[in-house]
Design a protein around this motif. Sequence first.
Motif, mmCIF file in Angstrom:
data_model
loop_
_atom_site.group_PDB
_atom_site.id
_atom_site.type_symbol
_atom_site.label_atom_id
_atom_site.label_comp_id
_atom_site.label_asym_id
_atom_site.label_seq_id
_atom_site.Cartn_x
_atom_site.Cartn_y
_atom_site.Cartn_z
ATOM 1 N N GLY A 44 26.726 5.351 61.272
ATOM 2 C CA GLY A 44 27.467 4.966 60.081
ATOM 3 C C GLY A 44 27.689 3.478 59.953
ATOM 4 N N MET A 45 27.541 2.742 61.049
ATOM 5 C CA MET A 45 27.749 1.299 61.012
ATOM 6 C C MET A 45 26.590 0.546 60.367
ATOM 7 S SD MET A 45 29.433 0.596 64.769
ATOM 8 C CE MET A 45 30.922 1.429 65.313
ATOM 9 N N PHE A 46 25.400 1.194 60.280
ATOM 10 C CA PHE A 46 24.271 0.471 59.666
ATOM 11 C C PHE A 46 23.544 1.287 58.606
ATOM 12 C CE2 PHE A 46 22.273 2.770 63.154
ATOM 13 C CZ PHE A 46 21.026 3.134 62.662
ATOM 14 N N TRP A 47 23.957 2.533 58.370
ATOM 15 C CA TRP A 47 23.327 3.350 57.323
ATOM 16 C C TRP A 47 23.985 2.969 56.000
ATOM 17 C CZ3 TRP A 47 23.004 9.449 57.538
ATOM 18 C CH2 TRP A 47 22.150 9.889 56.523
ATOM 19 N N SER A 48 23.442 1.957 55.364
ATOM 20 C CA SER A 48 24.087 1.364 54.189
ATOM 21 C C SER A 48 24.056 2.280 52.967
ATOM 22 C CB SER A 48 23.425 0.024 53.845
ATOM 23 O OG SER A 48 22.044 0.190 53.583
ATOM 24 N N GLU A 49 23.045 3.134 52.871
ATOM 25 C CA GLU A 49 22.935 4.017 51.705
ATOM 26 C C GLU A 49 23.217 5.464 52.086
ATOM 27 O OE1 GLU A 49 19.202 3.393 49.773
ATOM 28 O OE2 GLU A 49 19.539 1.250 49.477
ATOM 29 N N ARG A 50 24.109 5.641 53.018
ATOM 30 C CA ARG A 50 24.467 6.990 53.470
ATOM 31 C C ARG A 50 25.080 7.778 52.313
ATOM 32 N NH1 ARG A 50 27.988 8.143 58.955
ATOM 33 N NH2 ARG A 50 27.477 10.363 59.162
ATOM 34 N N PRO A 51 24.597 9.010 52.070
ATOM 35 C CA PRO A 51 25.180 9.810 50.982
ATOM 36 C C PRO A 51 26.658 10.082 51.233
ATOM 37 C CG PRO A 51 23.103 10.756 51.749
ATOM 38 C CD PRO A 51 23.477 9.696 52.733
ATOM 39 N N ALA A 52 27.420 10.091 50.192
ATOM 40 C CA ALA A 52 28.855 10.357 50.310
ATOM 41 C C ALA A 52 29.109 11.860 50.340
ATOM 42 C CB ALA A 52 29.603 9.731 49.149
ATOM 43 N N ILE A 53 30.234 12.239 50.929
ATOM 44 C CA ILE A 53 30.684 13.628 50.841
ATOM 45 C C ILE A 53 31.501 13.776 49.565
ATOM 46 C CG2 ILE A 53 32.107 15.430 51.862
ATOM 47 C CD1 ILE A 53 31.556 14.290 54.580
ATOM 48 N N ILE A 54 30.980 14.561 48.649
ATOM 49 C CA ILE A 54 31.691 14.840 47.407
ATOM 50 C C ILE A 54 32.063 16.318 47.434
ATOM 51 C CG2 ILE A 54 31.581 14.828 44.887
ATOM 52 C CD1 ILE A 54 29.395 12.682 45.117
ATOM 53 N N PRO A 55 33.303 16.643 47.723
ATOM 54 C CA PRO A 55 33.665 18.051 47.908
ATOM 55 C C PRO A 55 33.440 18.869 46.646
ATOM 56 C CG PRO A 55 35.624 16.674 47.810
ATOM 57 C CD PRO A 55 34.453 15.749 47.899
ATOM 58 N N SER A 56 32.896 20.066 46.856
ATOM 59 C CA SER A 56 32.653 20.966 45.733
ATOM 60 C C SER A 56 33.944 21.668 45.335
ATOM 61 C CB SER A 56 31.608 22.007 46.127
ATOM 62 O OG SER A 56 32.066 22.773 47.238
ATOM 63 N N LYS A 57 33.909 22.296 44.180
ATOM 64 C CA LYS A 57 35.041 23.091 43.724
ATOM 65 C C LYS A 57 34.972 24.471 44.386
ATOM 66 C CE LYS A 57 36.821 20.062 40.894
ATOM 67 N NZ LYS A 57 38.155 19.468 41.149
ATOM 68 N N VAL A 58 36.018 24.837 45.065
ATOM 69 C CA VAL A 58 36.076 26.119 45.756
ATOM 70 C C VAL A 58 36.335 27.227 44.750
ATOM 71 C CG1 VAL A 58 37.339 27.456 47.489
ATOM 72 C CG2 VAL A 58 36.843 25.031 47.883
ATOM 73 N N ARG A 59 35.672 28.369 44.943
ATOM 74 C CA ARG A 59 35.888 29.523 44.061
ATOM 75 C C ARG A 59 36.303 30.733 44.881
ATOM 76 N NH1 ARG A 59 31.083 32.941 43.325
ATOM 77 N NH2 ARG A 59 29.371 32.188 44.650
ATOM 78 N N ALA A 60 37.069 31.609 44.261
ATOM 79 C CA ALA A 60 37.548 32.817 44.922
ATOM 80 C C ALA A 60 36.635 33.991 44.600
ATOM 81 C CB ALA A 60 38.976 33.129 44.473
ATOM 82 N N LEU A 61 36.416 34.857 45.585
ATOM 83 C CA LEU A 61 35.619 36.062 45.378
ATOM 84 C C LEU A 61 36.551 37.241 45.083
ATOM 85 C CD1 LEU A 61 32.957 35.861 48.234
ATOM 86 C CD2 LEU A 61 32.775 35.063 45.875
ATOM 87 N N PRO A 62 36.180 38.087 44.140
ATOM 88 C CA PRO A 62 37.022 39.244 43.825
ATOM 89 C C PRO A 62 36.908 40.332 44.890
ATOM 90 C CG PRO A 62 35.033 39.291 42.491
ATOM 91 C CD PRO A 62 35.002 37.991 43.247
#
Length: 581
Positions: free
Chosen positions: A138-156
């Motif tokens: 992480g100290m040199f991976w300049s274009e590291r993809p970000a963690i963008i959390p998804s929307k959680v859904r509930a199962l019936p």
Amino acid sequence: MKKELISLRQIMAEQNIDYYIIPTTDFHGSEYVNDYFKCRKFVSGFSGSAGTLVISQNEAFLWADGRYFLQAAAQISGSGIELMKMGEPGVPTIQEYLESKKAPYVLGFDGRLASATEGRAYESIPGVDVVWNKDLVGMFWSERPAIIPSKVRALPLDITGKSAEDKLRDVRKAMADKGASCVLFNLLEEVAWLFNLRGNDVEDTPVFFSFALVTAEKAQLFVMDGAVCEDIRRGLPFVEFKEYDEIYNELAKLSADEVLWMDEDFANFALRSCVADGVRIISEPTPVDLMKAVKNPTEIKGFENSHVKDGVAMARFMYWLDKNVGSGKESEMSAAAYLDQCRYDEGAFELSFPTISGYNSNGAIVHYDPQPDTNAMLKPEGLLLVDSGGQYEGGTTDITRTIALGPLTQKMKDYYTYVLKSHIALSTATFEAGTTGYDLDILTRKPLRDEDLDFNHGTGHGVGHMLSCHEGPQYIATHHADAPMLPGMITSDEPGVYIENEFGVRLENLLLSEELDDGRYGFTSLTLCPFDRKAIAVEKLTDDELAWVNDYHSWVRQILTPLLEPEVAEWLAGATAEITR
């Protein structure tokens, strides 16, 4: 030499770290990972789903298992990294390699990516100073993809078959029986199953980044900002929602009289390091490990419905392949893309893993991933190995078929038939309670070993309910296969043969284990897709094996025909016609 390897060594020198370990996982011990965590791929170029790098200033090694020997060797060629073929004679484990190095030295790794068991093993090496809080990549991976959390859904409930409240009640009973005051859930699949929630933080696995800590009085769910909407919070009033990283602080608060149930083989080393020395640890698989493996009737019905949809998708794909392979325009990648679309058309909301599509020699690469620079054009001859699956509302599928695109050599037909015999051996097995995956592995491999053939991967793995395509505790393999096979478990049956530079054959169905009328156990196939009649050397099948193939094909034809277009149904009738001697 790869520039990323050079950059990493520069950072190591600056941080005074002599050896650095980069695994293939995330903070939860996952097999498939979000792009943010693909550090090993970034540094090495190897794209497989498993493998570990160990780097020093003078050496660089990639440990990979038998599924990836060919792929890894090709992808790291010229990188300055050497391949360590795990399990092969004379190849040390990572621990053995590190122990062989002259101490003292400093060993670094990101403690959130190593299991507690691994971290402790590294700490035990005499004369080695461990630095576990450094994410050097992480100290040199300049274009590291970000963690963008998804929307959680509930199962019936009509999909899960059991409410989260009832599941928590079962967990607390197991805790009381074990004498645990709290249990940590860090595996994403376990958290998702326990609370009947799904997300999209990991490609092809509908999970979300989270931890859970359950006591007799409360259930805490640690999630990323913005992942959980108010409707879900209101639907789980008995759950306390907290910030994702707060799990470390909560564990640090545990008092010396607490008994914490955590699986140190999967809980990361950073989590374990937060726990005070006086806290007693029960280091075993959590109660959810087995609960989610034994499917309830609603989950089983969802799997059955999903396999019907998947069977329709496979029939349309194989019909298309039959009609188009002679055009000279189709390739491994276009075939995979067409199959993926067939699944989406049948309601899959995502794949269960990237589709493997390997023609002839590429089929000998067990987990081959077709790329533009390897993409083979399909010819009306030889074999195409396709391993694929989908995530549907109700179930997860995983199927492999090896398909004759035209004339085959006798060797291809013979080897295809030996694999089919092994597949049938497991599908028709009956066994006593307590039988393990190791016992079943021996039975399955026998037809191949009788011909001096074998394969360097597991025979079968558990499958999650709208979760990971690979789950335990049951496995059918030569090792790590000591969990008994229980009714309600869903497990793959996937023997294979791989002839380097020639072709590969693998045949896979998912099997449901059931208790039979006589009290023994057996399997029922869930997968609905014909085997390739053109590839079978009929004379090598016993009468019972031939009858099994014909019965299976009759069942496939009966279920799928009403759901197919007339031209596809006509193709299926031919593909499943009775085979005679």
